[in-house]
Design an enzyme around this catalytic site. Structure first.
Site, PDB file in Angstrom:
ATOM      1  N   LYS A 224      10.096 -47.781 -17.985  1.00  0.00           N
ATOM      2  CA  LYS A 224       9.611 -46.393 -18.070  1.00  0.00           C
ATOM      3  C   LYS A 224       8.131 -46.374 -18.418  1.00  0.00           C
ATOM      4  O   LYS A 224       7.356 -45.612 -17.861  1.00  0.00           O
ATOM      5  CB  LYS A 224      10.405 -45.610 -19.133  1.00  0.00           C
ATOM      6  CG  LYS A 224      11.838 -45.334 -18.759  1.00  0.00           C
ATOM      7  CD  LYS A 224      12.523 -44.419 -19.734  1.00  0.00           C
ATOM      8  CE  LYS A 224      12.705 -45.019 -21.120  1.00  0.00           C
ATOM      9  NZ  LYS A 224      13.616 -46.172 -21.179  1.00  0.00           N
TER      10      LYS A 224
ATOM     11  N   CYS B  96      18.695 -35.390 -33.133  1.00  0.00           N
ATOM     12  CA  CYS B  96      18.520 -36.846 -32.966  1.00  0.00           C
ATOM     13  C   CYS B  96      18.545 -37.621 -34.283  1.00  0.00           C
ATOM     14  O   CYS B  96      19.133 -38.677 -34.345  1.00  0.00           O
ATOM     15  CB  CYS B  96      17.183 -37.171 -32.302  1.00  0.00           C
ATOM     16  SG  CYS B  96      16.840 -36.262 -30.833  1.00  0.00           S
ATOM     17  N   MET B  97      17.811 -37.132 -35.288  1.00  0.00           N
ATOM     18  CA  MET B  97      17.628 -37.993 -36.455  1.00  0.00           C
ATOM     19  C   MET B  97      17.737 -37.273 -37.784  1.00  0.00           C
ATOM     20  O   MET B  97      17.344 -37.822 -38.803  1.00  0.00           O
ATOM     21  CB  MET B  97      16.304 -38.768 -36.351  1.00  0.00           C
ATOM     22  CG  MET B  97      15.157 -37.999 -35.767  1.00  0.00           C
ATOM     23  SD  MET B  97      14.052 -37.231 -36.925  1.00  0.00           S
ATOM     24  CE  MET B  97      14.605 -35.697 -37.329  1.00  0.00           C
TER      25      MET B  97
ATOM     26  N   MET C  16      20.933 -43.213 -32.537  1.00  0.00           N
ATOM     27  CA  MET C  16      21.837 -42.069 -32.396  1.00  0.00           C
ATOM     28  C   MET C  16      23.294 -42.377 -32.750  1.00  0.00           C
ATOM     29  O   MET C  16      24.042 -41.488 -33.107  1.00  0.00           O
ATOM     30  CB  MET C  16      21.771 -41.520 -30.970  1.00  0.00           C
ATOM     31  CG  MET C  16      20.407 -41.064 -30.548  1.00  0.00           C
ATOM     32  SD  MET C  16      19.690 -39.923 -31.719  1.00  0.00           S
ATOM     33  CE  MET C  16      18.001 -40.480 -31.687  1.00  0.00           C
TER      34      MET C  16
ATOM     35  N   GLY D  58      14.195 -41.585 -31.251  1.00  0.00           N
ATOM     36  CA  GLY D  58      14.274 -41.484 -29.804  1.00  0.00           C
ATOM     37  C   GLY D  58      13.120 -40.739 -29.171  1.00  0.00           C
ATOM     38  O   GLY D  58      12.918 -40.806 -27.963  1.00  0.00           O
ATOM     39  N   GLN D  59      12.351 -39.993 -29.965  1.00  0.00           N
ATOM     40  CA  GLN D  59      11.264 -39.190 -29.413  1.00  0.00           C
ATOM     41  C   GLN D  59       9.928 -39.740 -29.930  1.00  0.00           C
ATOM     42  O   GLN D  59       9.862 -40.320 -31.021  1.00  0.00           O
ATOM     43  CB  GLN D  59      11.430 -37.733 -29.829  1.00  0.00           C
ATOM     44  CG  GLN D  59      12.784 -37.173 -29.412  1.00  0.00           C
ATOM     45  CD  GLN D  59      12.710 -35.807 -28.771  1.00  0.00           C
ATOM     46  OE1 GLN D  59      11.714 -35.123 -28.827  1.00  0.00           O
ATOM     47  NE2 GLN D  59      13.803 -35.411 -28.146  1.00  0.00           N
TER      48      GLN D  59
END
Lengths: 96, 816
Positions: free
Chosen positions: B87, B171-172, B346, B383-384
């Site tokens: 990615k 997410c967190m 996650m 994740g972000q």
């Protein structure tokens, strides 16, 4: 909604090939790679061989390289993104 | 002799590869400039963090003729050392999808029609003026730090309603409550250097080979060099990560709590817990009833008694993990000569007992003394790209103020009002709605208590990422008095029902700052212009605030009557940054960040000055200035050898401890069954997640042909025997159905992941196949984070619904 593109212009990639051992990159090995795509080889250090390559099917090429007996691993370190599309090379089942 | 473009790119590719090879072979990397340089053929190279996950890899972005033309890994960046994932190498392509949004669009009579920016800003301001208390902003960890800070100040310092949330809640949030209730302060103590030093790496419900591949390759590189590193995958399905692991411990969903308690039980029973570490640095604690963030103190004797039922045999019965493997884990933690790092993301966070499992994993590290040395760390990943920097540190959650402050705490409100030069009492002490509640209120008719009437979504896609989508998002349709504003870069499932769409600039089309998973703050400059009339999100927020100022909203003035987003040039003159043509007359990011930086000291999360970030490839806070004027980052927090805030001679000091005695808390939390389990009607577990090629909801990566073509659509991954029993073959279309919704997906057997009998996996990146119409909206009672990892579904061939499926235990798959 994105739609798949039929065109596949070639793009430039920089790869680091980790060889199984330092003697693996023989001329026959290099010829086999050149027969598959436009490969350029840099100076090898130990087990690591830098290459640049022009290909219109990078994913397939990557998979093919990983299957070569002389190669332990392939890392991508440079990608040209100016050319907009590449071929469809999916392994997942399709909904179409 | 002039070289052509292709030759230049070939030489650049070779230079990048050669540099990585030289570094691997032990050479010192050749210097690359952290500031922009232009090479012979006119390509200008500058640094930026990658736009995707929370790893925070640095890239070098090549720009020519106003367009990004090449990407390479930054070989001097400590995070990625020249490497990127698939990615990351295509990150430049996300700017150039054919359907970029380029002008504001207003829905009139069901159709989206172009309007001017002036009209769009005025419409938003007037909606807010009408009912400021029912307005909310919903953003994400994709906000840059200045963007999130501007939105935070606008809502809490300007509108005084606290209805701001980030997608990061999904997410967190459980990681946050885990850190807070264990150490009294958020975010990991360790860093990625732990991966270079650990003897054992345990992945708890984690698949870094696909989700954080550059970090995972850091470990695998060590193995390839002949170092001995034991990898253990504790998971509910086999993944690409499993293929590299020495041990795979497959557990029944939710029973990770029992496994962690089983390890603690054995550490005590075998007398291998670290008595010195615990006596110097820890206290014990357990849950209250009802559950809350800080629980109640308990003695070691009570803790020991609470753990007594979790014998290896009992844990095996609950979890399915053989007792001998529980003993193996306890034996590893019982050894002081090893260094153990736990990784999670996650799998532990999106869990109806997410806070509890986070606490328990911290607890076994503390109980065994595997903490505070390089390689000994409990480390959550995000994740972000700026989940830590913007959601957690700026505090864009409904109950927080910047720098770890709480809206409910008077001293913290006064502090924020002082920094923002606001009149005392401006900040509302009542927390706003958490994400699931906010969307529930927005999708509920006003007359039935739905008191959120306008939501402005920035940099995220809740129409795809919220759980239980029919209830929490799609039921907005038809509610005439509800108004959804979406600033976006591409059409998405969220813009599908938006009333007003604002075209946004993205990544290197604007200045930015992200904060990654290891407390590293990373800055970049704008490199190319956004397409058409797309503009920066922070500008949009400031322009709406200014319009409200002009309309007379009192919250848009500070206590001296000045606009709350006043930015002055070097001569002290106010710059009208609310006018787009003047927005880049000054560096607004720098101004917002330097104001925000004042908040960072209270919790010892000291941020570096903006100009120091410009010179670096990210710095890990606390960043502290030495007597000689130089600034130094802190790789390992709470450890005397690294953290300047630890008292000399203390060794380890948890200086924000809940108990105010510099000690962390070791928790006991009981295993509890999940709220929904497979039964006769819905006999299978559903787990959802990501894939290597796509990031989050796929809005960016599905526009990159190389990534889209590699993984063009979602699928349902099934166990071979389950599929055979249902008459499903590879590529068949199956229906995946829960009590909340159903979708049709192609079946993938023997693919990347291998679910055990009785479970299926579906990725959520595909906007045409919304698996979140099926998932559960239940949340952790403390963190309010939903559980996307387990709910009950049935699966059957399209067109052939079963009358009743056999229950678990009665199916052919159960005999495997």
């Amino acid at each position: 909604m994105p739609t798949p593109s039929p065109s596949a212009p070639p793009t430039v990639h920089g790869l680091v090939i980790t060889l199984q051992d330092a003697e693996a990159a023989t001329e026959a090995f290099r010829e086999r790679l050149r027969a598959r795509a436009e490969f350029y080889f840099g100076e090898q250090h130990g087990k690591w061989l830098p290459v640049s390559v022009i290909t219109d099917a990078p994913r397939a090429l990557h998979g093919w390289l990983e299957q070569q007996p002389e190669i332990a691993a392939v890392d991508v370190v440079f990608v040209e993104i100016d050319a907009p599309d590449s071929t469809s090379e999916t392994s997942a089942p399709s909904i179409s | 002799m002039a070289i052509n473009r292709r030759e230049f790119l070939l030489s650049s590719a070779m230079a990048a590869a050669t540099a990585v090879v030289a570094r691997r072979a032990g050479a010192r990397p050749a210097e690359t400039s952290p500031t922009a340089v232009t090479t012979a053929d006119g390509i200008r190279w500058d640094k930026a963090p990658c736009r995707f996950c929370g790893t925070g890899c640095h890239v070098r972005v090549g720009v020519r003729d106003g367009r990004v033309v090449a990407i390479q890994g930054e070989r001097l960046a400590e995070v990625n050392k020249g490497l990127l994932c698939v990615k990351g190498y295509h990150v430049g392509g996300i700017l150039y999808g054919r359907d970029r949004l380029t002008q504001p669009l207003l829905r009139r009579n069901g159709n989206l029609e172009p309007i001017s920016w002036e009209s769009a800003i005025d419409i938003i301001a007037r909606r807010i003026m009408e009912k400021p208390e029912s307005f909310a902003i919903y953003g994400s960890g994709q906000w840059t730090i200045p963007e999130g800070y501007a939105a935070q100040k606008f809502i809490k310092g300007g509108l005084s309603n606290n209805h701001i949330e980030p997608n990061a809640r999904l997410c967190m949030a459980s990681a946050v409550t885990g850190f807070l209730s264990t150490y009294g302060v958020d975010e990991p103590a360790g860093c990625y250097d732990d991966l270079d030093n650990a003897d054992v790496v345990i992945m708890w419900g984690n698949n870094p080979a696909e989700m954080h591949p550059v970090l995972f390759s850091r470990i695998i590189d060590r193995v390839a060099r002949g170092e001995k590193v034991m990898l253990i995958d504790i998971g509910t399905r086999r993944t690409r990560t499993t293929e590299f692991c020495d041990e795979y411990l497959q557990f029944r969903p939710q029973t990770d709590l029992a496994i962690a308690n089983g390890i603690a039980h054995l550490l005590i029973k075998n007398d291998t817990w670290d008595k010195e570490f615990v006596s110097k640095y820890c206290n014990f604690r357990t849950d209250n009833d009802p559950l809350d963030l800080f629980g109640r103190p308990c003695s070691f004797e009570e803790y020991k008694k609470l753990l007594e039922p979790y014998t290896p045999e009992h844990v095996e019965k609950l979890s399915g993990v053989p007792a001998e493997k529980i003993r193996m884990l306890a034996d590893l933690f019982g050894r002081r000569d090893l260094r153990i790092t736990s990784l999670w993301c996650m799998g532990m966070n999106q869990h109806t007992r997410g806070t509890a499992i986070n606490r328990l994993v911290h607890g076994i590290h503390l109980l065994s003394g595997h903490f505070g040395r390089p390689g000994d760390a409990p480390t959550s990943l995000t994740g972000q790209p700026s989940a830590c920097g913007t959601a957690r540190e700026v505090g864009t959650l409904a109950h927080l103020l910047p720098g770890g402050r709480l809206v409910a705490k008077e001293a913290h409100r006064r502090d924020a009002e002082r920094i923002w030069n606001l009149p005392e009492g401006r900040i509302n002490p009542r927390p706003g709605y958490h994400t699931v509640l906010l969307w529930n209120k927005f999708c509920t008719p006003t007359a039935e208590g739905g008191d959120i009437s306008t939501v402005w979504v920035q940099v995220t896609n809740p129409g795809q990422s919220l759980p239980d989508l029919h209830r929490l998002f799609q039921s907005k349709k038809g509610l005439e008095d509800k108004f959804l504003i979406v600033s976006e870069v591409y059409p998405t499932a969220t813009t599908e029902i938006a009333d007003l769409i604002l075209p946004a600039a993205m990544w290197v089309e604007k200045n930015g700052i992200f904060g990654n998973s290891e407390r590293r703050t990373q800055q970049w400059f704008k490199m190319v212009n956004p397409p058409g009339d797309a503009r920066d999100d922070a500008w949009m927020t400031i322009a709406v605030a200014r319009r409200l100022f002009e309309l007379g909203h009192p919250g848009m003035r500070d206590k001296d009557g000045n606009f709350i987003f006043t930015v002055r040039d070097e001569n002290g003159r106010e710059v009208p940054i609310w006018e787009w043509e003047h927005y880049y007359d000054v560096n607004v990011d720098r101004a917002l960040y330097e104001e925000y930086r004042q908040f960072s000291r209270l919790k010892h999360k000291d941020l570096a000055p903006y100009d120091e970030l410009v010179k670096a490839r990210g710095l890990r806070w606390p960043v502290v200035q030495h007597e000689d004027g130089t600034w130094h980052e802190t790789p390992f927090r709470f450890s005397e050898f690294s953290d300047p805030y630890v008292k000399k001679g203390a060794g380890i000091q948890f200086y924000h401890s809940v108990t105010k005695d510099d000690r962390a808390l070791i928790w006991f939390c009981a295993y509890e069954p999940p709220p929904e389990q497979p039964d006769a009607d819905f006999p299978l577990w559903l787990c959802t997640g990501r894939v290597l090629e796509h990031w989050h909801t796929g809005t960016m990566t599905m526009r990159v042909p190389q990534l889209r073509n590699a993984m063009p659509n979602a699928y349902v991954e099934m166990n071979l025997a389950d599929a055979a029993a249902l008459g499903l073959k590879n590529g068949d279309i199956a229906v995946v159905e829960s009590r909340r919704g159903r979708i049709e997906l192609p079946v993938w057997l023997d693919g990347r992941g291998k679910p055990p009998p009785g479970s299926v996996f579906v990725p959520f990146f595909d906007e045409r196949l919304l698996i979140n119409e099926v998932t559960l909206g239940e949340t952790c009672p403390i963190s309010k984070e939903p559980d996307y990892k387990k709910c009950a579904v049935r699966v059957y061939p399209k067109g052939r619904p079963p009358a009743r499926q056999p229950a678990i235990g009665d199916r052919p798959a159960d005999r495997i």
